[in-house]
Every structure is written in structure tokens, then in C-alpha cells.
Design a protein around this motif. Structure first.
Motif, PDB file in Angstrom:
ATOM      1  N   ALA A  47      33.398  30.497 -21.081  1.00 34.01           N
ATOM      2  CA  ALA A  47      33.344  30.426 -22.551  1.00 34.01           C
ATOM      3  C   ALA A  47      34.624  29.820 -23.108  1.00 34.01           C
ATOM      4  N   LEU A  48      35.756  30.200 -22.554  1.00 29.62           N
ATOM      5  CA  LEU A  48      37.030  29.645 -23.016  1.00 29.62           C
ATOM      6  C   LEU A  48      37.126  28.150 -22.692  1.00 29.62           C
ATOM      7  N   LYS A  49      36.607  27.769 -21.534  1.00 24.15           N
ATOM      8  CA  LYS A  49      36.589  26.346 -21.197  1.00 24.15           C
ATOM      9  C   LYS A  49      35.725  25.570 -22.192  1.00 24.15           C
ATOM     10  N   ILE A  50      34.628  26.176 -22.584  1.00 27.51           N
ATOM     11  CA  ILE A  50      33.709  25.508 -23.517  1.00 27.51           C
ATOM     12  C   ILE A  50      34.350  25.327 -24.886  1.00 27.51           C
ATOM     13  N   ILE A  51      35.025  26.353 -25.393  1.00 33.82           N
ATOM     14  CA  ILE A  51      35.637  26.193 -26.721  1.00 33.82           C
ATOM     15  C   ILE A  51      36.781  25.182 -26.654  1.00 33.82           C
ATOM     16  N   THR A  52      37.469  25.136 -25.530  1.00 33.58           N
ATOM     17  CA  THR A  52      38.513  24.122 -25.352  1.00 33.58           C
ATOM     18  C   THR A  52      37.885  22.729 -25.284  1.00 33.58           C
ATOM     19  N   TYR A  53      36.792  22.635 -24.559  1.00 30.75           N
ATOM     20  CA  TYR A  53      36.090  21.357 -24.387  1.00 30.75           C
ATOM     21  C   TYR A  53      35.597  20.821 -25.722  1.00 30.75           C
ATOM     22  N   PHE A  54      35.041  21.680 -26.534  1.00 24.55           N
ATOM     23  CA  PHE A  54      34.529  21.271 -27.846  1.00 24.55           C
ATOM     24  C   PHE A  54      35.647  21.223 -28.886  1.00 24.55           C
ATOM     25  N   ASP A  55      36.751  21.852 -28.585  1.00 23.32           N
ATOM     26  CA  ASP A  55      37.860  21.949 -29.539  1.00 23.32           C
ATOM     27  C   ASP A  55      37.396  22.521 -30.878  1.00 23.32           C
ATOM     28  N   MET A  56      36.716  23.650 -30.758  1.00 22.49           N
ATOM     29  CA  MET A  56      36.205  24.312 -31.961  1.00 22.49           C
ATOM     30  C   MET A  56      36.535  25.798 -31.888  1.00 22.49           C
ATOM     31  N   PRO A  57      36.611  26.471 -33.030  1.00 24.46           N
ATOM     32  CA  PRO A  57      36.854  27.920 -33.007  1.00 24.46           C
ATOM     33  C   PRO A  57      35.689  28.662 -32.363  1.00 24.46           C
ATOM     34  N   ILE A  58      35.996  29.715 -31.680  1.00 26.94           N
ATOM     35  CA  ILE A  58      34.978  30.429 -30.905  1.00 26.94           C
ATOM     36  C   ILE A  58      33.815  30.887 -31.769  1.00 26.94           C
ATOM     37  N   ASP A  59      34.098  31.283 -33.012  1.00 25.12           N
ATOM     38  CA  ASP A  59      33.027  31.842 -33.831  1.00 25.12           C
ATOM     39  C   ASP A  59      32.060  30.780 -34.352  1.00 25.12           C
ATOM     40  N   GLU A  60      32.379  29.522 -34.105  1.00 22.20           N
ATOM     41  CA  GLU A  60      31.407  28.480 -34.449  1.00 22.20           C
ATOM     42  C   GLU A  60      30.519  28.144 -33.258  1.00 22.20           C
ATOM     43  N   ILE A  61      30.820  28.759 -32.124  1.00 26.31           N
ATOM     44  CA  ILE A  61      30.035  28.475 -30.918  1.00 26.31           C
ATOM     45  C   ILE A  61      29.330  29.736 -30.416  1.00 26.31           C
ATOM     46  N   PHE A  62      30.093  30.838 -30.337  1.00 28.55           N
ATOM     47  CA  PHE A  62      29.535  32.095 -29.825  1.00 28.55           C
ATOM     48  C   PHE A  62      29.555  33.154 -30.923  1.00 28.55           C
ATOM     49  N   ILE A  63      28.431  33.820 -31.089  1.00 27.51           N
ATOM     50  CA  ILE A  63      28.323  34.810 -32.155  1.00 27.51           C
ATOM     51  C   ILE A  63      27.776  36.115 -31.596  1.00 27.51           C
ATOM     52  N   LEU A  64      28.513  37.175 -31.856  1.00 28.38           N
ATOM     53  CA  LEU A  64      28.121  38.515 -31.418  1.00 28.38           C
ATOM     54  C   LEU A  64      27.190  39.097 -32.465  1.00 28.38           C
TER      55      LEU A  64
ATOM     56  N   ILE B  51      37.947  41.420 -29.476  1.00 26.66           N
ATOM     57  CA  ILE B  51      38.635  40.676 -30.543  1.00 26.66           C
ATOM     58  C   ILE B  51      38.221  41.191 -31.914  1.00 26.66           C
ATOM     59  N   THR B  52      36.971  41.620 -32.025  1.00 29.20           N
ATOM     60  CA  THR B  52      36.518  42.220 -33.287  1.00 29.20           C
ATOM     61  C   THR B  52      37.237  43.547 -33.517  1.00 29.20           C
ATOM     62  N   TYR B  53      37.361  44.323 -32.448  1.00 31.71           N
ATOM     63  CA  TYR B  53      37.999  45.638 -32.525  1.00 31.71           C
ATOM     64  C   TYR B  53      39.456  45.515 -32.950  1.00 31.71           C
ATOM     65  N   PHE B  54      40.145  44.550 -32.391  1.00 31.15           N
ATOM     66  CA  PHE B  54      41.558  44.345 -32.725  1.00 31.15           C
ATOM     67  C   PHE B  54      41.711  43.517 -33.990  1.00 31.15           C
ATOM     68  N   ASP B  55      40.649  42.851 -34.399  1.00 28.60           N
ATOM     69  CA  ASP B  55      40.687  41.963 -35.563  1.00 28.60           C
ATOM     70  C   ASP B  55      41.819  40.929 -35.423  1.00 28.60           C
ATOM     71  N   MET B  56      41.795  40.271 -34.277  1.00 34.38           N
ATOM     72  CA  MET B  56      42.810  39.255 -34.001  1.00 34.38           C
ATOM     73  C   MET B  56      42.127  38.013 -33.440  1.00 34.38           C
ATOM     74  N   PRO B  57      42.766  36.852 -33.584  1.00 35.43           N
ATOM     75  CA  PRO B  57      42.186  35.644 -32.996  1.00 35.43           C
ATOM     76  C   PRO B  57      42.183  35.732 -31.472  1.00 35.43           C
ATOM     77  N   ILE B  58      41.175  35.130 -30.886  1.00 35.68           N
ATOM     78  CA  ILE B  58      40.980  35.261 -29.444  1.00 35.68           C
ATOM     79  C   ILE B  58      42.192  34.776 -28.658  1.00 35.68           C
ATOM     80  N   ASP B  59      42.849  33.726 -29.145  1.00 37.74           N
ATOM     81  CA  ASP B  59      43.937  33.151 -28.351  1.00 37.74           C
ATOM     82  C   ASP B  59      45.206  34.002 -28.397  1.00 37.74           C
ATOM     83  N   GLU B  60      45.196  35.054 -29.197  1.00 39.23           N
ATOM     84  CA  GLU B  60      46.321  35.987 -29.145  1.00 39.23           C
ATOM     85  C   GLU B  60      46.031  37.134 -28.177  1.00 39.23           C
TER      86      GLU B  60
END
Lengths: 69, 69
Positions: A47-64, B51-60
Motif C-alpha cells: 500500500a505504501l509503495k502504491i501511494i508513493t507510485y501514484f504520489d497521492m495522499p493515502i486517503d484518496e486511494i485507500f478508505i477505511l 492512523i485514525t486512532y492517533f489522528d496523525m498523517p501516515i508518514d509520521e
DNA sequence: CACGAATGTAAAGATATCTTTACGTTCGTG
DNA sequence: CACGAACGTAAAGATATCTTTACATTCGTG
């Protein structure tokens, strides 16, 4: 709680094939296909590789999301 | 490529025990302990809950690093 | 039609993630 | 010391993620 993703839409918008994306990310095409078709979720590492690959914030790609009852 | 995390530091800074965090996230204490001690990475779903629990950006919290040679 | 490119899918096997149960250590505090 | 709270850890088992191999479908285009 389940995770949904917008990989297919983003990938198509960028004009990338599943094959090329899988090669670039060093996974198999079947893995990318399964993830796009919600057979399973990627690992955190992928998942981290994918967000890096797309260069987009995670919440625009993966949603809980909450599970439907 | 491997994923490292800063869960322990953040959790301690917030004054939360492994036990409480595990309960809040609905996983076992052993799971949180294993993740903090890098026995394995969380699933994407659990990572998103964290990340939701900590309310922080994933890269931190989670960082994708090159493997040491 | 023939073909190549992209995608869907299935099954077997390897490895990773997570639970359950259980036992041990450390540390503060009555 | 005795106790509880927090943390470390191990082993067995369930389920999820991913690879390998293989076959099938769809679609554009010569």
C-alpha cells in the motif's frame, strides 16, 4: 471495518496498464488484479509503495469504511 | 523495502498502554506488542485504524525504507 | 479473420498476519 | 514482601497476502 480502494480509476486516469504497474511495483499482475477487484487488501508495504507510485495522499486511494450491517 | 513504525513513541507520548490501545483497536495485546517490536507489519486495515486512532498523517507513523544491503 | 495487448480467474503452495492460551519479567506501591 | 499493572514472548492454529503456472475472454486493429 473494511478497506476500499480507488486504484483502478487512478491507474486508468494515468494511462497505466496493470502489467506495467505490477512490474514497476515488483509484484505480479495477478496481485494487482486481485487488489483492484477486491479479492484482498494489499499489505501495508505494498500500500505504501502504491501511494508513493501514484504520489497521492493515502486517503484518496485507500478508505477505511464501516462494514455494511 | 521494509516498513518501520513509530507507534511506541507516539503511544507513550500520549500516555496510552498497549493494553488500552489494543482494546480500543479491537486487536489483541500480543498483536500490538508484536507490531511495536517489529515482529511483523500490521495489515493495511489495522494500519489505517492506527492512523485514525492517533489522528496523525501516515508518514509520521509508518515509513517505507530501503532495505539495508 | 488473425493477432497481440490487456484483463479475469483458478488452484496449489509459501509466507505473513492475527488469535488464543499461557507463562515470565519488571516496576511501583501498599 | 505481596500484589497489580504493564510488557515480553512462545507455540499452535486460523486466515490473509502473494507467487507461480496456466487457461480464458475482450477489444482494437492489420
Amino acid at each position: 471495518m473494511t478497506v476500499i480502494n480507488h486504484i483502478r480509476e487512478i491507474r486508468k486516469k494515468k494511462g497505466i496498464s496493470q502489467i506495467k504497474m505490477a512490474e514497476d511495483l515488483q509484484v505480479t499482475r495477478q496481485t494487482m488484479n486481485a487488489i483492484e477487484n477486491n479479492k484482498y487488501n494489499p499489505s501495508l508495504e505494498l500500500a505504501l509503495k502504491i501511494i508513493t507510485y501514484f504520489d497521492m495522499p493515502i486517503d484518496e486511494i485507500f478508505i477505511l469504511e464501516e462494514d455494511a450491517k
